[in-house]
Scaffold this motif. Sequence first.
Motif, mmCIF file in Angstrom:
data_model
loop_
_atom_site.group_PDB
_atom_site.id
_atom_site.type_symbol
_atom_site.label_atom_id
_atom_site.label_comp_id
_atom_site.label_asym_id
_atom_site.label_seq_id
_atom_site.Cartn_x
_atom_site.Cartn_y
_atom_site.Cartn_z
ATOM 1 N N ASN A 4 0.812 -1.219 0.000
ATOM 2 C CA ASN A 4 0.000 0.000 0.000
ATOM 3 C C ASN A 4 0.849 1.274 0.000
ATOM 4 O O ASN A 4 0.422 2.316 0.518
ATOM 5 N N ALA A 5 2.053 1.186 -0.565
ATOM 6 C CA ALA A 5 2.910 2.375 -0.643
ATOM 7 C C ALA A 5 2.242 3.442 -1.496
ATOM 8 O O ALA A 5 1.667 3.152 -2.548
ATOM 9 N N ASP A 32 11.168 -0.724 -12.977
ATOM 10 C CA ASP A 32 9.718 -0.562 -13.088
ATOM 11 C C ASP A 32 9.205 0.343 -11.962
ATOM 12 O O ASP A 32 9.677 0.257 -10.824
ATOM 13 N N GLU A 33 8.257 1.198 -12.275
ATOM 14 C CA GLU A 33 7.735 2.127 -11.268
ATOM 15 C C GLU A 33 7.135 1.424 -10.056
ATOM 16 O O GLU A 33 7.067 2.004 -8.965
ATOM 17 N N GLY A 34 6.693 0.201 -10.238
ATOM 18 C CA GLY A 34 6.124 -0.535 -9.115
ATOM 19 C C GLY A 34 7.159 -1.031 -8.126
ATOM 20 O O GLY A 34 6.804 -1.524 -7.048
ATOM 21 N N ARG A 35 8.434 -0.888 -8.484
ATOM 22 C CA ARG A 35 9.529 -1.322 -7.616
ATOM 23 C C ARG A 35 10.179 -0.124 -6.926
ATOM 24 O O ARG A 35 10.100 1.006 -7.403
ATOM 25 N N ILE A 41 12.373 7.882 1.561
ATOM 26 C CA ILE A 41 11.928 8.534 0.328
ATOM 27 C C ILE A 41 11.845 7.542 -0.830
ATOM 28 O O ILE A 41 10.958 7.637 -1.684
ATOM 29 N N ASN A 42 12.740 6.565 -0.867
ATOM 30 C CA ASN A 42 12.715 5.600 -1.968
ATOM 31 C C ASN A 42 11.384 4.864 -2.071
ATOM 32 O O ASN A 42 10.923 4.546 -3.167
ATOM 33 N N SER A 43 10.771 4.584 -0.934
ATOM 34 C CA SER A 43 9.538 3.794 -0.948
ATOM 35 C C SER A 43 8.357 4.552 -1.523
ATOM 36 O O SER A 43 7.375 3.943 -1.951
ATOM 37 N N ARG A 44 8.441 5.876 -1.549
ATOM 38 C CA ARG A 44 7.277 6.668 -1.950
ATOM 39 C C ARG A 44 7.577 7.592 -3.126
ATOM 40 O O ARG A 44 6.843 8.554 -3.363
ATOM 41 N N SER A 45 8.639 7.315 -3.866
ATOM 42 C CA SER A 45 9.044 8.250 -4.915
ATOM 43 C C SER A 45 9.349 7.553 -6.230
ATOM 44 O O SER A 45 9.573 6.347 -6.298
ATOM 45 N N LEU A 50 3.958 14.703 5.500
ATOM 46 C CA LEU A 50 3.481 13.570 4.721
ATOM 47 C C LEU A 50 3.046 12.453 5.661
ATOM 48 O O LEU A 50 3.673 12.211 6.696
ATOM 49 N N SER A 51 1.984 11.767 5.299
ATOM 50 C CA SER A 51 1.544 10.629 6.093
ATOM 51 C C SER A 51 2.529 9.491 5.929
ATOM 52 O O SER A 51 3.101 9.296 4.851
ATOM 53 N N VAL A 52 2.753 8.754 6.987
ATOM 54 C CA VAL A 52 3.705 7.647 6.956
ATOM 55 C C VAL A 52 2.988 6.381 6.520
ATOM 56 O O VAL A 52 1.893 6.099 6.994
#
Length: 230
Positions: free
Chosen positions: A15-16, A62-65, A81-85, A228-230
């Motif tokens: 759910n990122a 891939d953007e999903g990664r 930041i990597n997880s949400r960018s 930003l929400s975590v």
Amino acid sequence: MIEAPSPNFGPRPDNARIDILVLHYTGMPSREAALERLCSSKSEVSAHYLIDEMGEVYRLVDEGRRAWHAGIAYWRGAVDINSRSIGVELVNPGHEYGYSAFPIAQYAALQNLALNILSRYPIPARNVVGHSDIAPGRKTDPGEFFDWQAMAGIGVGLWPMQSNHLELDIGRLKTLLGEIGYDVNNLAAAFRAFQRHFRPTRVNGRMDSETARLILGLHEQVGGNSPLSV
């Protein structure tokens, strides 16, 4: 688009929420050197896309990664930041190898790619940032030659008007800069990062009336503090 798969990625958390777009320069002598590093398992760095000087776009991850482009970073209270960018690298030698202006063809390709990304993810304009914005003590890219004002003009990012109000209290400006999103633990580095993005003609990390009015103007534009929400 040219496929150039990098092995350097991991899964995004369940759910990122992808809500940040980070722009980089490669800081390497050539496109070939940049691709070699970004696609080598030994380097442990990558990005989702790379755009060369001629405007060719390479898809690396891939953007999903979760690509490995931000490193130790911070923006609006978020640290992973990597997880949400989405990360985009622009081929440019950078400050170490003879920093140069970004070509028109590269800007055009970035414009098309960025607008496409922004149309598909809930990335607010205030979250279109440079690597130096999210890692002000470590990074300087994409640097003062990058035309953030022109990009904002076509809908990629923000560009502030100077506020009519002038505030020179350093403590107050530190608070405002933190509410915009910056890590202000190293305040001089945060000022330099802000100047590199929004006042690139003089990047010195020192407060002056122009920088202060731009901080105030941007704070007014983004509407203050909203982590930003975590």
